[in-house]
Every structure is written in C-alpha cells, then in structure tokens.
Design a protein around this motif. Sequence first.
Motif, PDB file in Angstrom:
ATOM      1  N   ILE A   1       0.831  -1.200   0.000  1.00 38.38           N
ATOM      2  CA  ILE A   1       0.000   0.000   0.000  1.00 38.38           C
ATOM      3  C   ILE A   1       0.867   1.251   0.000  1.00 38.38           C
ATOM      4  O   ILE A   1       0.593   2.214  -0.726  1.00 38.38           O
ATOM      5  N   ASN A   2       1.931   1.264   0.792  1.00 38.08           N
ATOM      6  CA  ASN A   2       2.821   2.430   0.812  1.00 38.08           C
ATOM      7  C   ASN A   2       3.485   2.630  -0.546  1.00 38.08           C
ATOM      8  O   ASN A   2       3.598   3.748  -1.049  1.00 38.08           O
ATOM      9  N   ASN A   3       3.907   1.529  -1.160  1.00 35.41           N
ATOM     10  CA  ASN A   3       4.547   1.609  -2.472  1.00 35.41           C
ATOM     11  C   ASN A   3       3.567   2.063  -3.549  1.00 35.41           C
ATOM     12  O   ASN A   3       3.882   2.923  -4.386  1.00 35.41           O
ATOM     13  N   TYR A   4       2.373   1.512  -3.515  1.00 34.15           N
ATOM     14  CA  TYR A   4       1.396   1.808  -4.560  1.00 34.15           C
ATOM     15  C   TYR A   4       0.738   3.179  -4.397  1.00 34.15           C
ATOM     16  O   TYR A   4       0.479   3.875  -5.379  1.00 34.15           O
ATOM     17  N   PHE A   5       0.459   3.561  -3.161  1.00 39.34           N
ATOM     18  CA  PHE A   5      -0.345   4.760  -2.919  1.00 39.34           C
ATOM     19  C   PHE A   5       0.424   5.900  -2.251  1.00 39.34           C
ATOM     20  O   PHE A   5      -0.154   6.940  -1.933  1.00 39.34           O
ATOM     21  N   ASN A   6       1.732   5.693  -2.010  1.00 39.49           N
ATOM     22  CA  ASN A   6       2.605   6.773  -1.531  1.00 39.49           C
ATOM     23  C   ASN A   6       2.121   7.353  -0.202  1.00 39.49           C
ATOM     24  O   ASN A   6       2.218   8.563   0.043  1.00 39.49           O
ATOM     25  N   THR A   7       1.598   6.497   0.670  1.00 39.65           N
ATOM     26  CA  THR A   7       1.003   6.985   1.910  1.00 39.65           C
ATOM     27  C   THR A   7       2.033   7.555   2.881  1.00 39.65           C
ATOM     28  O   THR A   7       1.724   8.472   3.635  1.00 39.65           O
ATOM     29  N   SER A   8       3.263   7.038   2.874  1.00 42.80           N
ATOM     30  CA  SER A   8       4.270   7.562   3.800  1.00 42.80           C
ATOM     31  C   SER A   8       4.688   8.970   3.433  1.00 42.80           C
ATOM     32  O   SER A   8       4.760   9.862   4.287  1.00 42.80           O
ATOM     33  N   ASN A   9       4.964   9.210   2.142  1.00 40.07           N
ATOM     34  CA  ASN A   9       5.365  10.547   1.722  1.00 40.07           C
ATOM     35  C   ASN A   9       4.242  11.551   1.917  1.00 40.07           C
ATOM     36  O   ASN A   9       4.479  12.727   2.213  1.00 40.07           O
ATOM     37  N   GLU A  10       3.020  11.104   1.739  1.00 39.02           N
ATOM     38  CA  GLU A  10       1.882  12.003   1.907  1.00 39.02           C
ATOM     39  C   GLU A  10       1.440  12.096   3.369  1.00 39.02           C
ATOM     40  O   GLU A  10       0.609  12.934   3.714  1.00 39.02           O
ATOM     41  N   ASN A  11       1.976  11.225   4.231  1.00 36.59           N
ATOM     42  CA  ASN A  11       1.592  11.223   5.649  1.00 36.59           C
ATOM     43  C   ASN A  11       0.085  11.090   5.822  1.00 36.59           C
ATOM     44  O   ASN A  11      -0.525  11.751   6.656  1.00 36.59           O
ATOM     45  N   ILE A  12      -0.509  10.234   5.009  1.00 33.93           N
ATOM     46  CA  ILE A  12      -1.950   9.995   5.061  1.00 33.93           C
ATOM     47  C   ILE A  12      -2.204   8.528   5.371  1.00 33.93           C
ATOM     48  O   ILE A  12      -1.557   7.645   4.802  1.00 33.93           O
TER      49      ILE A  12
END
Length: 327
Positions: A127-138
């Motif tokens: 999920i972090n790789n696909y949806f970039n949740t870490s960089n977006e902090n979401i």
Amino acid sequence: MKRTLLFRGMSLLITMVLLLSVGGVYATWHYAREQCTPVQAVLPLEIFPWQGSEVLPEDDQVGKNHKNLIEIILNGSLTNSNGTVTPLGLNYADSYLNSEIEDRAEGSWWATSDTLGSMDFWESADINNYFNTSNENISFVLYFPDGVADTYYLYTTDVELGSGNNPNISIGEPIYPIYQTVLTKNAQGVWEATDTKVGYAESDWYDNRITGSLLRYPSFDPATWVEGELGTTQNTAIWAYKGQTSTIQPTDKNTPVYYRLQSDTAASYTVYSAATAVKITVTDKNGKAVAVTDGAQDSNRVVFTAKAGTLYYVILSGADTITFNIV
C-alpha cells in the motif's frame, strides 16, 4: 473552521463554460489486461471536482494531498522499471484494490473483512509503495460494508495514528479530522468520487484478518464515523498528542481552536508555532492558565509540565492559518 470558496467558484465558472461549448466530458480507462480495448464513456461534467471536495486540505500542503490519493484509488496504475504495468485503482477490472476487496468480501480459509487499511500488517508495504502513503503522511481505510457492491466509503486522515501498541489517540477517543469520501460506480460502470464530508471516528485497533489481535495497529473504526466539526469549544476540543505537527485554518484569526492533552506520566510539553502572531494558551479543565516553565502564555511558544493523568487544553488563535508543533 473556514472552507475554501475560491476553488468552488472557479469550478462553477469552468462548468458553465463547458456547458456552453461541449456536450459532455470524455474519459478513457485502460483496464487490467493489456489486450483489452480501452473503454470510453461519456461522463457528467461534475465528475471533478465532486460535491464536498473543497473541504479536503489544500493540495499545496505538503504531505496532505488527499485528492491525489483518491485519484490513485480510482484510476491509478504503477509502471515498473521494466515497463510492466500494475493496475491499482477501482477502474481496472483485475486491479490490486478490486482483488483485495473481493478476497476480503468473499473470504477463504481465513476470516472475511469489510475493510482494507493502509495500516494492514500484510499489505502495508504494498500500500505504501502503490499509494505513496508515507510521503503524503496519510492513513486510509477503505470500507465496503456490503461486500463487492456499487458504493464504497473511503476514510482518509493526516492525523498520525501511532505505531505498534502505542496509539497517539487513546482507544475509544475521537480522531479528527477524518474525511469520508463516497465512491460510487456510475451508470457507465465507472467508479467516481461523489461526495466528501469532514468528521471524526473513534480510535480503534486495526486487527489483521489473518492474525487478529496478535498483530494489530492503531487505526479508527469507520462504522463510528460522524459528520461534524470539532475544536470550536472546550467541550469539543480535539485530542492532541506529543510529537504532533498540524496546520489548521480557524474561521478567522480571532476565533480560537481548542485541543486537549493528557499524559499517562508526568512530562514536559512545548507547544510552538513559528508564526509570531499566533497566540497559544494552555489551561486546566476549569479554564485557568497553567504555570509555564519557559515561553509565555498567549505567545507563540508555551512550555509547561503536565501532571500524570491530568487533562489540559491548548487554545490557538491569532492567524488565518496556523501551523503548530507539540513536542
């Protein structure tokens, strides 16, 4: 707290111009298998922006691009270095999301589930790789209470939920803001965002459907989500936590926003904003200003010592947009 009106006004103007010049908006989705023919559909002009999308944080707030996440969940795909395309979004027939939803809704030898969260133990890396949740902090939870159907509910928040067995917001307390975006499959079979509202939901554990409570992570319960605004009074103060960085937009610079803090142990807290115009006041539950060990009450920096198990209120005002830290 105020909403962005400029965005809504520009959207209305653009819509009027389009109505005078074209009969519809055309969009193309390339579905999962490369040999399939792309599907073209005539869509309503309101597909973007959608109703309520203006309540989401501004795109230029770094690490808070909820709209980008929603777009990926609907239409996203990932092209790998070797040119292979991994379909991600709901508008690809055999995408990552559709496969995960079907697997959870129908079940297998393990339990069924009606949620997929970015904090899922088994899926978090993908999920972090696909949806970039870490960089977006979401963080997000996709809720599909009726299984594989035509309406899903996406909940997104940029509140840091915590890690491991350490939730930032105590279990059962409200987390705010959490944005609910309704995702609906339209008459042409295309998934689109149709409505967004701001609200709050109870802090809860996200139990992995395979391991249950053995590998659980801080999350929230989407079934408890309620539309509404917190922080306008002491009684509706927003739960805060040590390590928090937030940006808020009061109704105006003279209207205060209320937060509350409580520590299990005695601890020193610094509440700080880089903007000198910001006024920060820390009080006890009776509204009495607490003693400060550094900085000053009604300034942009207040340092105080919290007693174990004691509730404190942090009140911020003085600017139209306030970025603050709690350390």
